[in-house]
Design an enzyme around this catalytic site. Structure first.
Site, short mmCIF file in Angstrom:
data_model
loop_
_atom_site.label_atom_id
_atom_site.label_comp_id
_atom_site.label_asym_id
_atom_site.label_seq_id
_atom_site.Cartn_x
_atom_site.Cartn_y
_atom_site.Cartn_z
CG HIS A 1 7.04 -2.10 2.03
ND1 HIS A 1 7.12 -1.05 2.82
CD2 HIS A 1 6.11 -2.92 2.10
CE1 HIS A 1 5.84 -0.89 3.40
NE2 HIS A 1 4.92 -2.09 2.73
CB ALA B 1 3.76 4.80 3.29
CG LEU B 2 7.18 1.30 -0.89
CD1 LEU B 2 7.82 1.08 -2.14
CD2 LEU B 2 6.36 0.22 -0.45
CG HIS B 3 8.74 0.22 5.77
ND1 HIS B 3 9.13 -1.15 6.00
CD2 HIS B 3 7.26 0.24 6.36
CE1 HIS B 3 7.95 -1.91 6.27
NE2 HIS B 3 7.01 -1.11 6.42
CG ASP C 1 0.54 -7.21 8.02
OD1 ASP C 1 -0.08 -6.31 8.81
OD2 ASP C 1 1.53 -6.50 6.92
CG MET D 1 -1.79 -1.19 1.15
SD MET D 1 -3.47 -0.76 1.88
CE MET D 1 -2.91 -0.58 3.57
#
Ligand code: PAF
Length: 279
Positions: free
Chosen positions: A37, A32-34, A150, A30
């Site tokens: 990811h 807002a990568l960090h 998750d 989704m």
């Protein structure tokens, strides 16, 4: 890196690549990568010839409208990060492209969707299943990579693949953590400095749970940790549970092999989750 916004353009391109025999690894996000990811993209690169990532903030998985509104959107930065990580294709569709009409499908995941995040966020996993099935249909990957943060989502996606009889291997990847142990999450950027400071308690509690757990004392461990969370300012606990890691049912010693501690709480306005496999 090639960028597509339309399903039919993406499919036309991927059909040619598949015909050449390229295996496709898929990393849905989704945005807002960090670094978490990016670790998925790197794993996908190791295991596939072509890596596709999607950036799409999926409205149907937000049960709270405010949460959807404030979800961080950083497409320009995400594009740069994916290109640098060696991602081959970015799929960044609009809401109209993914949902030309309302998706009325109702999935039945039974207990997996009635407990933990499924219970606290009604409709969330149905929304995840809607978008993941649409993305799988658009990308047709050989393998899809999901973060273990998750934990419940990974089990739901595996069940989705089973129910739809898809030939896609789901590859769970380890949680990446900040230097103080906080699990990396797009939501971390929304924490105020004070909330961020308090959030560093979460990995401490998870580690403590792991140290205390001896296979038979799940209830005692839960009591200790819940008490700590409830006496820490800014926290409002949704759950801290020790469950069977294979199906999320109550953990029963000594028959159940794998236990997992699962945590969800609001730290100020921001809901954070974490988990730790205990055995
Ligand atoms: O894990 C996420 O970021 C999302 O739930 C996913 C799998 C990309 C579906 O929107």
């Amino acid at each position: 890196m090639q960028i597509f916004e339309k399903i039919k353009d993406l499919q036309a391109f991927l059909a040619k690549e598949s015909a050449k025999g390229s295996s496709i690894g898929f990393v849905p996000t989704m945005g807002a990568l960090h670094e978490g990811h990016i670790s998925l993209v790197k794993e996908a690169k190791k295991e596939s010839e072509l890596v596709v990532s999607s950036v799409f903030v999926n409205p149907t998985q937000f049960n709270d409208k405010k949460d959807l509104e404030r979800y961080p959107r950083t497409l320009e930065q995400d594009t740069k990060m994916l290109a640098e990580a060696g991602c081959d294709i970015l799929f960044a569709p609009s809401v109209e492209e993914m949902y030309p009409q309302t998706d009325t499908r109702k999935f039945d995941f039974g207990f997996l969707d009635n407990t933990l995040d499924g219970a606290f966020r009604p409709g969330h996993f149905n929304g995840v299943a809607q978008i993941v099935s649409k993305l799988f249909e658009a990308v047709k990957p050989d393998k899809a990579f999901f973060g273990q943060k998750d934990f419940q989502q990974v089990l739901i996606v595996k069940e989705l693949v089973r129910q739809l009889d898809l030939k896609i291997e789901i590859v769970p990847c380890p949680i990446l953590r900040e230097p103080d142990g906080l699990a990396m999450s797009s939501r971390n950027t929304l924490l105020s400095p004070e909330e961020r400071k308090q959030a560093s308690n979460i990995p401490v509690w998870m580690k403590e749970a792991k140290q205390l757990f001896n296979g038979k004392n799940a209830e005692e461990v839960k009591k200790v940790i819940i008490e700590k969370v409830n006496s820490t300012p800014l926290f409002k606990l949704d759950y801290f549970e020790i469950r069977n890691a294979d199906n999320l049912q109550e953990y029963n010693a000594p028959t159940d092999k794998h236990a997992v501690a699962l945590f969800a709480a609001f730290c100020g306005r921001i809901r954070l989750i974490d988990n730790e496999v205990l055995s």
